[in-house]
Design an enzyme around this catalytic site. Structure first.
Site, PDB file in Angstrom:
ATOM      1  N   HIS A   1      -6.614   3.693   1.855  1.00  0.00           N
ATOM      2  CA  HIS A   1      -6.051   2.570   2.614  1.00  0.00           C
ATOM      3  C   HIS A   1      -5.390   3.155   3.850  1.00  0.00           C
ATOM      4  O   HIS A   1      -4.463   3.950   3.760  1.00  0.00           O
ATOM      5  CB  HIS A   1      -5.042   1.819   1.749  1.00  0.00           C
ATOM      6  CG  HIS A   1      -4.552   0.538   2.350  1.00  0.00           C
ATOM      7  ND1 HIS A   1      -5.398  -0.511   2.654  1.00  0.00           N
ATOM      8  CD2 HIS A   1      -3.313   0.127   2.706  1.00  0.00           C
ATOM      9  CE1 HIS A   1      -4.684  -1.514   3.163  1.00  0.00           C
ATOM     10  NE2 HIS A   1      -3.415  -1.155   3.210  1.00  0.00           N
TER      11      HIS A   1
ATOM     12  N   LYS B   1      -7.724  -9.228   6.389  1.00  0.00           N
ATOM     13  CA  LYS B   1      -6.854  -8.563   7.357  1.00  0.00           C
ATOM     14  C   LYS B   1      -7.439  -7.192   7.657  1.00  0.00           C
ATOM     15  O   LYS B   1      -7.909  -6.489   6.759  1.00  0.00           O
ATOM     16  CB  LYS B   1      -5.460  -8.431   6.735  1.00  0.00           C
ATOM     17  CG  LYS B   1      -4.457  -7.606   7.513  1.00  0.00           C
ATOM     18  CD  LYS B   1      -3.052  -7.915   7.003  1.00  0.00           C
ATOM     19  CE  LYS B   1      -2.130  -6.713   7.113  1.00  0.00           C
ATOM     20  NZ  LYS B   1      -0.745  -7.025   6.699  1.00  0.00           N
TER      21      LYS B   1
ATOM     22  N   LYS C   1      -6.764  -3.444   9.607  1.00  0.00           N
ATOM     23  CA  LYS C   1      -5.779  -2.552  10.199  1.00  0.00           C
ATOM     24  C   LYS C   1      -6.286  -2.079  11.554  1.00  0.00           C
ATOM     25  O   LYS C   1      -7.473  -1.773  11.704  1.00  0.00           O
ATOM     26  CB  LYS C   1      -5.538  -1.348   9.276  1.00  0.00           C
ATOM     27  CG  LYS C   1      -4.708  -1.698   8.035  1.00  0.00           C
ATOM     28  CD  LYS C   1      -3.264  -1.978   8.410  1.00  0.00           C
ATOM     29  CE  LYS C   1      -2.397  -2.150   7.166  1.00  0.00           C
ATOM     30  NZ  LYS C   1      -1.007  -2.523   7.557  1.00  0.00           N
TER      31      LYS C   1
ATOM     32  N   ASP D   1      -3.504  -6.131  11.761  1.00  0.00           N
ATOM     33  CA  ASP D   1      -2.159  -5.540  11.729  1.00  0.00           C
ATOM     34  C   ASP D   1      -2.192  -4.262  12.561  1.00  0.00           C
ATOM     35  O   ASP D   1      -2.921  -3.325  12.241  1.00  0.00           O
ATOM     36  CB  ASP D   1      -1.752  -5.225  10.289  1.00  0.00           C
ATOM     37  CG  ASP D   1      -0.298  -4.765  10.188  1.00  0.00           C
ATOM     38  OD1 ASP D   1       0.363  -4.638  11.244  1.00  0.00           O
ATOM     39  OD2 ASP D   1       0.174  -4.542   9.058  1.00  0.00           O
TER      40      ASP D   1
ATOM     41  N   GLU E   1      -0.505  -9.124  13.713  1.00  0.00           N
ATOM     42  CA  GLU E   1       0.740  -8.638  13.118  1.00  0.00           C
ATOM     43  C   GLU E   1       1.262  -7.424  13.881  1.00  0.00           C
ATOM     44  O   GLU E   1       0.517  -6.478  14.135  1.00  0.00           O
ATOM     45  CB  GLU E   1       0.445  -8.272  11.655  1.00  0.00           C
ATOM     46  CG  GLU E   1       1.651  -7.803  10.869  1.00  0.00           C
ATOM     47  CD  GLU E   1       1.326  -7.675   9.372  1.00  0.00           C
ATOM     48  OE1 GLU E   1       0.317  -8.248   8.913  1.00  0.00           O
ATOM     49  OE2 GLU E   1       2.089  -6.992   8.675  1.00  0.00           O
TER      50      GLU E   1
ATOM     51  N   ASP F   1       6.500  -7.960  11.313  1.00  0.00           N
ATOM     52  CA  ASP F   1       6.625  -7.294  10.005  1.00  0.00           C
ATOM     53  C   ASP F   1       7.708  -6.212  10.127  1.00  0.00           C
ATOM     54  O   ASP F   1       8.836  -6.401   9.661  1.00  0.00           O
ATOM     55  CB  ASP F   1       5.269  -6.716   9.576  1.00  0.00           C
ATOM     56  CG  ASP F   1       5.319  -6.076   8.192  1.00  0.00           C
ATOM     57  OD1 ASP F   1       6.332  -6.239   7.489  1.00  0.00           O
ATOM     58  OD2 ASP F   1       4.349  -5.395   7.804  1.00  0.00           O
TER      59      ASP F   1
ATOM     60  N   LYS G   1       8.684  -9.285   2.609  1.00  0.00           N
ATOM     61  CA  LYS G   1       8.341  -8.273   1.603  1.00  0.00           C
ATOM     62  C   LYS G   1       9.597  -7.949   0.819  1.00  0.00           C
ATOM     63  O   LYS G   1      10.640  -7.659   1.425  1.00  0.00           O
ATOM     64  CB  LYS G   1       7.831  -6.986   2.262  1.00  0.00           C
ATOM     65  CG  LYS G   1       6.495  -7.130   2.973  1.00  0.00           C
ATOM     66  CD  LYS G   1       6.070  -5.835   3.625  1.00  0.00           C
ATOM     67  CE  LYS G   1       4.732  -5.990   4.338  1.00  0.00           C
ATOM     68  NZ  LYS G   1       4.392  -4.808   5.164  1.00  0.00           N
TER      69      LYS G   1
ATOM     70  N   GLU H   1      -0.648 -11.675   1.053  1.00  0.00           N
ATOM     71  CA  GLU H   1      -1.584 -10.548   0.943  1.00  0.00           C
ATOM     72  C   GLU H   1      -1.300  -9.791  -0.358  1.00  0.00           C
ATOM     73  O   GLU H   1      -1.293  -8.570  -0.369  1.00  0.00           O
ATOM     74  CB  GLU H   1      -1.449  -9.631   2.165  1.00  0.00           C
ATOM     75  CG  GLU H   1      -0.029  -9.120   2.370  1.00  0.00           C
ATOM     76  CD  GLU H   1       0.146  -8.206   3.584  1.00  0.00           C
ATOM     77  OE1 GLU H   1      -0.695  -8.219   4.486  1.00  0.00           O
ATOM     78  OE2 GLU H   1       1.159  -7.475   3.593  1.00  0.00           O
TER      79      GLU H   1
HETATM   80 MN    MN Z   1       2.303  -4.924   8.377  1.00  0.00          MN
END
Ligand code: MN
Length: 383
Positions: free
Chosen positions: A32, A177, A179, A208, A234, A259, A283, A337
């Protein structure tokens, strides 16, 4: 006629007697990638909180691939909980989780990820002691299912589109989403636009950038992302750039989401006051637990800003903890998410959280409704 007798009620107290920590390492199904770090394994700090009645609560602390996001690490969090946070909760009443949250916050204000692990263990124990799911302690859910976005990988365009197509066909996810920020902006935008061309008709798409762009770069490239059909962008610029975010918001055709810019309720108030964002990502980890997430959500709602339920790649335990608080938030307009369990190769729950047709199904067991599998704990425990 005699008055009907009300059932006898009394205020209960239940002291916390012990707190234990375990560090686990769980491999991911695939790497990831963030703009700065790549995760192959998720380190999990598992916190076991014991009460005077023998009721046990479990909490999970995680960070996204090491200290690059917020400065905390799994190893540091374990030391902090063992040495400094356990002593401030032992002897305290677990049936006052809000008061406990403030107490934990005062003991380590700069370590929200560690605090979140301990605070969630307290909520779990409180729910179990009272025989109620945590979402009911928080006022009850607005919804029993939460939509879940999937994070697409950073492989070739063809590979990523194929993965998304398969998930759409299986009905597993309807939004994705991506990255960004790990490559040169022009190449990055080309890659994302090609993926969006293939998917934007059938799925909702977000990117993001993890603060990797400056304001000029964002001004230059945000219109291309909006044209390609990206609905949500994001954290295009670094956390401190509230003025940048506010100016970019004025001209962006995509909704902007904060975020890294929103850790605390005070941050949320700053974003509202500066008109700097359309959405905030909530979060439990970065904000130190369920209590602060609810305060942030209340400020966002009062400021007319939408909320999104973010993840730090949790197992079923942290995912359930997040789901229990997110489902109580009225302004959760942008979904969640909560895909952590899909990205981890194994879980630590005897019965992992359940998903159905792109949604996470809220559980009904006491606490967070998650039972820890002791064999899995032993298997993944770091030695
Ligand atoms: Mn983020």
């Amino acid at each position: 006629m005699p008055e009907p007798t009300a059932p006898e009620t009394r205020r209960r107290t239940l002291p916390i007697t012990a707190v234990e920590t375990h560090i686990l390492d769980i491999p991911l199904v695939r790497p990831h990638k963030f703009s700065v770090a790549t995760m192959h394994t998720q380190g999990v700090l598992l916190i076991r909180l014991v009460t005077d009645d023998g009721v046990v609560g479990w909490g999970e602390g995680v960070v996204p691939g090491g200290p690059w996001w917020g400065g905390e690490s799994i190893e540091g969090m374990a030391a902090l909980v063992d040495r400094y946070l356990a002593p401030v909760v032992v002897g305290q009443d677990v049936l006052r989780p809000e008061a406990l949250a403030r107490r934990i916050e005062r003991a380590a204000p700069g370590a929200p990820f560690a605090r979140a692990g301990l605070e969630t263990a307290a909520w779990d124990a409180a729910g179990r002691a009272l025989g109620l799911p945590v979402h009911q302690l928080l006022g009850g859910p607005h919804r029993d299912r939460l939509p879940v976005t999937w994070a697409l990988g950073t492989d070739s365009v063809g590979f990523v589109v194929e993965e998304a197509r398969r998930l759409l066909e299986e009905g597993r996810h309807r939004s994705f989403k991506l990255k960004m920020g790990g490559e040169e902006p022009a190449a990055d935008v080309r890659r994302v636009s090609a993926i969006a061309d293939a998917l934007a008709e059938d799925a909702s798409l977000a990117v993001d950038i993890n603060g990797a762009w400056d304001e000029y770069t964002a001004r230059r490239w945000l219109p291309s992302l909006a044209d390609a059909g990206i609905r949500l962008v994001e954290q295009p610029v670094p956390a401190a750039g509230l003025g940048s975010l506010a100016r970019l918001r004025q001209q962006s055709g995509s909704a902007l989401m904060a975020d890294e810019s929103v850790w605390t309720p005070a941050d949320a108030l700053g974003l509202v006051t500066a008109h700097a964002t359309d959405v905030v990502s909530l979060k439990i980890g970065k904000s130190g637990g369920l209590s602060a997430v609810r305060r942030i959500a209340a400020i966002a709602e009062a400021g007319g800003i939408g909320c999104y339920g973010g993840t730090t790649i949790e197992t079923s335990l942290g995912t359930a903890a997040s789901a229990h608080v997110f489902c109580t938030i009225g302004a959760l307009d942008f979904g969640t998410e909560l895909f952590g369990p899909f990205l981890l190769s194994d879980d630590i729950a005897t019965e992992p959280v359940r998903y159905e047709a792109g949604e996470l199904i809220l559980g009904s067991g006491p606490g967070f409704g998650i039972t820890i599998d002791e064999e899995k704990l032993a298997k993944y425990k770091r030695r």
